[in-house]
Design an enzyme around this catalytic site. Structure first.
Site, mmCIF file in Angstrom:
data_model
loop_
_atom_site.group_PDB
_atom_site.id
_atom_site.type_symbol
_atom_site.label_atom_id
_atom_site.label_comp_id
_atom_site.label_asym_id
_atom_site.label_seq_id
_atom_site.Cartn_x
_atom_site.Cartn_y
_atom_site.Cartn_z
ATOM 1 N N CYS A 82 0.829 -1.213 0.000
ATOM 2 C CA CYS A 82 0.000 0.000 0.000
ATOM 3 C C CYS A 82 0.863 1.263 0.000
ATOM 4 O O CYS A 82 0.362 2.355 -0.259
ATOM 5 C CB CYS A 82 -0.950 0.017 1.192
ATOM 6 S SG CYS A 82 -0.112 0.080 2.775
ATOM 7 N N CYS A 112 -2.617 -3.110 8.600
ATOM 8 C CA CYS A 112 -2.296 -1.749 9.058
ATOM 9 C C CYS A 112 -1.826 -1.799 10.515
ATOM 10 O O CYS A 112 -0.927 -1.042 10.899
ATOM 11 C CB CYS A 112 -3.513 -0.844 8.920
ATOM 12 S SG CYS A 112 -4.392 -1.045 7.348
#
Ligand code: FES
Length: 134
Positions: A35, A104
């Protein structure tokens, strides 16, 4: 059900411990190649206790919420406890993250580890030979 818990939204919109630290004892920076998000953790350590922590996250809302929660969880704690903090515990403290956002929280776990490793290297506490994993 809302995609994000109230705690995630709270830590995203009002993140704790944001910033940098000029006299940090350990700094860890990690990124997620997929990402492109980056997280940086700064630690102030006294007598093996994390007395202050700051973070900068250039990333998604879940990464910001994860780093905010993670810094709250390790502040005032001994290094050993911070090393034991898992991304799962961070996500649980946030009342969960969507499955595709769990990575994350991994960034926060890894950034804390990297900052502690940096501290141990700087202070000469790190063993000379790295222990192979697995
Ligand atoms: Fe990259 Fe969340 S999408 S850290």
């Amino acid at each position: 059900m809302a995609l994000y818990s109230e705690k995630v939204m709270d830590h995203f919109t009002n993140p704790r411990n944001v910033g940098t630290m000029e006299d940090a004892d350990g700094v860890g920076e990690v990124g997620n190649a997929r990402c492109g998000d980056i997280m940086k953790i700064y630690l102030k350590i006294e007598n093996d206790v994390i007395v202050d922590v700051k973070f900068e996250t250039f990333g998604c809302g879940s990464a910001i919420a994860s780093s905010s929660m993670a810094t709250e969880m390790i502040k005032g704690k001994p290094i050993s406890e911070a090393l034991a903090l898992t991304n799962k515990a961070i996500a649980e403290a946030l009342d969960g993250l969507p499955a595709h956002k769990m990575h994350c929280s991994v960034l926060a776990e890894e950034a804390i580890r990297a900052a502690i490793e940096d501290y141990e290297t700087r202070s000469g506490k790190k063993p000379a030979v790295a222990v192979a994993e697995g």
